[in-house]
Design a protein around this motif. Structure first.
Motif, PDB file in Angstrom:
ATOM      1  N   TRP A  16       0.745  14.807  48.077  1.00 16.68           N
ATOM      2  CA  TRP A  16       1.002  16.242  48.279  1.00 16.68           C
ATOM      3  C   TRP A  16       1.969  16.751  47.205  1.00 16.68           C
ATOM      4  O   TRP A  16       1.770  17.829  46.640  1.00 16.68           O
ATOM      5  N   ASN A  17       3.001  15.975  46.897  1.00 19.94           N
ATOM      6  CA  ASN A  17       3.960  16.374  45.870  1.00 19.94           C
ATOM      7  C   ASN A  17       3.291  16.543  44.508  1.00 19.94           C
ATOM      8  O   ASN A  17       3.658  17.440  43.739  1.00 19.94           O
ATOM      9  N   ALA A  30      -5.093  30.389  35.316  1.00 26.23           N
ATOM     10  CA  ALA A  30      -6.187  30.359  36.286  1.00 26.23           C
ATOM     11  C   ALA A  30      -6.671  28.909  36.371  1.00 26.23           C
ATOM     12  O   ALA A  30      -6.985  28.294  35.359  1.00 26.23           O
ATOM     13  N   CYS A  31      -6.682  28.363  37.588  1.00 25.62           N
ATOM     14  CA  CYS A  31      -7.031  26.953  37.767  1.00 25.62           C
ATOM     15  C   CYS A  31      -7.902  26.760  38.997  1.00 25.62           C
ATOM     16  O   CYS A  31      -7.782  27.483  39.980  1.00 25.62           O
ATOM     17  N   THR A  32      -8.758  25.751  38.914  1.00 25.69           N
ATOM     18  CA  THR A  32      -9.415  25.221  40.102  1.00 25.69           C
ATOM     19  C   THR A  32      -8.902  23.806  40.302  1.00 25.69           C
ATOM     20  O   THR A  32      -8.996  22.968  39.404  1.00 25.69           O
ATOM     21  N   PHE A  33      -8.333  23.567  41.477  1.00 29.60           N
ATOM     22  CA  PHE A  33      -7.819  22.248  41.830  1.00 29.60           C
ATOM     23  C   PHE A  33      -8.850  21.563  42.717  1.00 29.60           C
ATOM     24  O   PHE A  33      -9.204  22.077  43.782  1.00 29.60           O
ATOM     25  N   TYR A  34      -9.307  20.400  42.289  1.00 31.73           N
ATOM     26  CA  TYR A  34     -10.264  19.609  43.067  1.00 31.73           C
ATOM     27  C   TYR A  34      -9.493  18.496  43.768  1.00 31.73           C
ATOM     28  O   TYR A  34      -8.898  17.633  43.116  1.00 31.73           O
ATOM     29  N   LEU A  35      -9.495  18.516  45.094  1.00 33.02           N
ATOM     30  CA  LEU A  35      -8.780  17.524  45.889  1.00 33.02           C
ATOM     31  C   LEU A  35      -9.772  16.465  46.334  1.00 33.02           C
ATOM     32  O   LEU A  35     -10.710  16.763  47.078  1.00 33.02           O
ATOM     33  N   ASP A  69      -9.390  19.168  55.156  1.00 28.08           N
ATOM     34  CA  ASP A  69      -9.300  20.476  55.812  1.00 28.08           C
ATOM     35  C   ASP A  69      -7.850  20.821  56.148  1.00 28.08           C
ATOM     36  O   ASP A  69      -7.420  21.975  56.029  1.00 28.08           O
ATOM     37  N   ARG A  70      -7.104  19.806  56.556  1.00 35.43           N
ATOM     38  CA  ARG A  70      -5.703  20.038  56.905  1.00 35.43           C
ATOM     39  C   ARG A  70      -4.903  20.455  55.666  1.00 35.43           C
ATOM     40  O   ARG A  70      -4.020  21.324  55.748  1.00 35.43           O
ATOM     41  N   ILE A  71      -5.197  19.844  54.522  1.00 37.24           N
ATOM     42  CA  ILE A  71      -4.535  20.247  53.286  1.00 37.24           C
ATOM     43  C   ILE A  71      -4.886  21.691  52.942  1.00 37.24           C
ATOM     44  O   ILE A  71      -4.023  22.491  52.558  1.00 37.24           O
ATOM     45  N   MET A  72      -6.160  22.043  53.084  1.00 35.63           N
ATOM     46  CA  MET A  72      -6.585  23.410  52.782  1.00 35.63           C
ATOM     47  C   MET A  72      -5.880  24.427  53.676  1.00 35.63           C
ATOM     48  O   MET A  72      -5.502  25.517  53.226  1.00 35.63           O
ATOM     49  N   LYS A  73      -5.684  24.088  54.926  1.00 40.35           N
ATOM     50  CA  LYS A  73      -4.964  24.993  55.826  1.00 40.35           C
ATOM     51  C   LYS A  73      -3.515  25.150  55.383  1.00 40.35           C
ATOM     52  O   LYS A  73      -2.953  26.239  55.440  1.00 40.35           O
ATOM     53  N   GLY A  74      -2.909  24.040  54.950  1.00 36.39           N
ATOM     54  CA  GLY A  74      -1.545  24.121  54.453  1.00 36.39           C
ATOM     55  C   GLY A  74      -1.443  24.976  53.204  1.00 36.39           C
ATOM     56  O   GLY A  74      -0.483  25.732  53.033  1.00 36.39           O
ATOM     57  N   LEU A  75      -2.446  24.874  52.343  1.00 33.48           N
ATOM     58  CA  LEU A  75      -2.442  25.673  51.117  1.00 33.48           C
ATOM     59  C   LEU A  75      -2.672  27.150  51.386  1.00 33.48           C
ATOM     60  O   LEU A  75      -2.272  28.005  50.592  1.00 33.48           O
ATOM     61  N   SER A  76      -3.312  27.466  52.500  1.00 35.99           N
ATOM     62  CA  SER A  76      -3.601  28.872  52.810  1.00 35.99           C
ATOM     63  C   SER A  76      -2.329  29.685  53.028  1.00 35.99           C
ATOM     64  O   SER A  76      -2.348  30.916  52.918  1.00 35.99           O
ATOM     65  N   ASN A  81      -0.066  32.098  43.507  1.00 34.15           N
ATOM     66  CA  ASN A  81      -0.933  32.474  42.390  1.00 34.15           C
ATOM     67  C   ASN A  81      -2.344  32.734  42.880  1.00 34.15           C
ATOM     68  O   ASN A  81      -3.062  31.806  43.239  1.00 34.15           O
ATOM     69  N   PRO A  82      -2.767  34.003  42.891  1.00 35.42           N
ATOM     70  CA  PRO A  82      -4.132  34.310  43.329  1.00 35.42           C
ATOM     71  C   PRO A  82      -5.200  33.754  42.392  1.00 35.42           C
ATOM     72  O   PRO A  82      -6.376  33.718  42.747  1.00 35.42           O
ATOM     73  N   LYS A  83      -4.792  33.284  41.206  1.00 34.66           N
ATOM     74  CA  LYS A  83      -5.741  32.709  40.255  1.00 34.66           C
ATOM     75  C   LYS A  83      -6.005  31.232  40.525  1.00 34.66           C
ATOM     76  O   LYS A  83      -6.793  30.611  39.820  1.00 34.66           O
ATOM     77  N   HIS A  84      -5.335  30.668  41.519  1.00 34.11           N
ATOM     78  CA  HIS A  84      -5.548  29.265  41.878  1.00 34.11           C
ATOM     79  C   HIS A  84      -6.615  29.150  42.951  1.00 34.11           C
ATOM     80  O   HIS A  84      -6.523  29.769  44.012  1.00 34.11           O
ATOM     81  N   GLN A  85      -7.639  28.353  42.665  1.00 31.89           N
ATOM     82  CA  GLN A  85      -8.707  28.092  43.617  1.00 31.89           C
ATOM     83  C   GLN A  85      -8.708  26.601  43.969  1.00 31.89           C
ATOM     84  O   GLN A  85      -8.254  25.771  43.180  1.00 31.89           O
ATOM     85  N   PHE A  86      -9.242  26.259  45.143  1.00 36.77           N
ATOM     86  CA  PHE A  86      -9.207  24.879  45.610  1.00 36.77           C
ATOM     87  C   PHE A  86     -10.570  24.470  46.155  1.00 36.77           C
ATOM     88  O   PHE A  86     -11.216  25.229  46.867  1.00 36.77           O
ATOM     89  N   GLN A  87     -10.965  23.248  45.791  1.00 38.81           N
ATOM     90  CA  GLN A  87     -12.182  22.668  46.337  1.00 38.81           C
ATOM     91  C   GLN A  87     -11.877  21.240  46.784  1.00 38.81           C
ATOM     92  O   GLN A  87     -11.004  20.575  46.209  1.00 38.81           O
ATOM     93  N   THR A  88     -12.592  20.774  47.790  1.00 37.88           N
ATOM     94  CA  THR A  88     -12.366  19.421  48.295  1.00 37.88           C
ATOM     95  C   THR A  88     -13.568  18.528  48.021  1.00 37.88           C
ATOM     96  O   THR A  88     -14.708  18.988  47.994  1.00 37.88           O
TER      97      THR A  88
END
Length: 283
Positions: A16-17, A30-35, A69-76, A81-88
Motif C-alpha cells: 500500500w505504501n 495523468a496516470c493509470t495505476f494497474y494494481l 476491491d477493498r483497495i479500490m474502495k480505499g482509493l475512492s 488528482n482527478p487525472k489518476h485512474q486505477f485498474q485491477t
C-alpha cells in the motif's frame, strides 16, 4: 503524456505504501495505476493473501478480487488528482509471469514495488520476489520502496547513479531517472568507482560526455571514489552524503552485477536502505 504504472500488491502495508508513494511521485501527471495480485504464487504476493478467515466455499480467486476491491474502495476516498485512474488485475499463476504479461499488455512505464522491512531487498544473492522481478522482467524499469523508508522534506534530495562509463546509454533508458529527478526536484550524483586508480580511457571520456548530455535538463554532477570496491564505495557515498535514492543500470554483465560479487568474507552485504530505481537495458 499519460503514464502507466504497475503496482504489485499482496494487501500488506508495504505494498500500500508503494502505491501511495507512486501517486505522490506522479501527482502532477495523468496516470493509470494497474494494481496486480498474483494469487497462485508461492512467493511475495501470496504471503498476505488471507484478509480474514477463508470460508470453505471461497476460492483464492475470490479472495484476490475481494482484496483488490477493498483497495479500490480505499482509493475512492482519495481525491488528490482527478487525472489518476486505477485498474485491477487478479492474476492466476506465477508472479513474475503476471508482471511481465502486464508490462507487455498495458505498455507499463514503471513497476513500483514495496519491500518489507528497512532495505530494498534487491540483493541478487537472495532468492526473493523482489530480486526475481528486478532480474527477470524485461523492458521495464523498477522502483523498489523499502517499507520503513521516509522521504526527507527538509533537505535537497539526491539520487546516486553509479557508472563505470564503459557502455553508452540510450536516452530512453535514462528517462525514468530524469523523470524521478524532475518529480522530486532532486539532483543526480553520477558516481565512478576507480578501484584500480587508472585514468579514464578516451572511450570512457566520450561516454561520460554523452551521459552529461542526456542529463543536461536536470541538476547533476560527477563524483569519483578510489581504492574501494563497487558495493563498499556506493554504500560509503550514500552514507556520507545522506543520499535519498539509488539508481542502478542493469546489464547482465556490468557494474550492476559487480555490486553483488563478494570476493572477501568481510565484504559488505549490499542491500540498500533507500529506494532503488533499476534502469533496464532496452532494445
Amino acid at each position: 503524456m499519460e503514464k502507466h504504472l504497475l503496482i504489485p500488491t499482496n494487501f500488506s502495508k508495504h505494498s500500500w505504501n508503494s502505491l501511495i508513494f507512486a501517486m505522490n511521485m506522479y501527482k502532477k501527471h495523468a496516470c493509470t495505476f494497474y494494481l496486480i495480485n498474483a494469487y497462485d504464487s508461492q512467493n511475495f504476493l501470496s504471503e498476505a493473501i488471507a484478509l480474514g478467515k477463508k470460508d470453505d466455499e471461497e476460492t483464492e480467486k475470490h479472495i484476490s478480487e475481494k482484496g483488490l476491491d477493498r483497495i479500490m474502495k480505499g482509493l475512492s476516498f482519495r481525491k488528490e488528482n482527478p487525472k489518476h485512474q486505477f485498474q485491477t488485475i487478479s492474476h492466476e499463476g506465477d508472479l513474475v509471469e503476471g508482471v511481465q504479461d502486464s508490462v507487455d499488455k498495458y505498455g507499463i512505464d514503471l513497476i513500483v514495488l514495496g519491500s518489507k522491512g528497512d532495505s530494498a531487498g534487491i540483493n541478487s544473492g537472495h532468492e526473493n520476489s523482489i530480486s526475481r522481478i528486478t532480474e527477470k522482467v524485461e523492458q521495464c524499469p523498477v522502483l523498489v520502496i523499502p517499507e520503513e523508508y521516509e522521504l526527507k522534506s527538509d533537505k535537497k534530495l539526491e539520487i546516486v547513479f553509479p557508472s563505470n562509463f564503459r557502455i553508452p546509454f540510450k536516452q530512453k533508458e535514462l528517462l525514468p531517472l530524469v523523470e524521478l529527478s524532475e518529480s522530486l526536484d532532486a539532483s543526480v550524483r553520477v558516481l565512478y568507482i576507480n578501484s584500480d586508480l587508472k585514468p579514464l580511457t578516451s572511450e570512457q571520456e566520450e561516454i561520460k560526455a554523452e551521459l552529461a548530455g542526456h542529463l543536461s535538463e536536470i541538476p547533476f554532477g560527477f563524483h569519483t571514489l578510489t581504492q574501494t570496491s563497487p558495493s563498499t564505495g556506493v554504500h560509503l557515498f550514500i552514507e556520507s552524503r545522506e543520499c535519498d535514492f539509488l539508481a542502478l543500470y542493469q546489464r547482465k554483465q556490468g557494474f550492476f552485477s559487480r555490486l553483488f560479487q563478494h570476493s572477501r568474507t568481510n565484504e559488505l552485504n549490499f542491500d540498500p536502505r533507500l529506494p532503488v530505481l533499476i534502469l533496464k537495458e532496452l532494445k
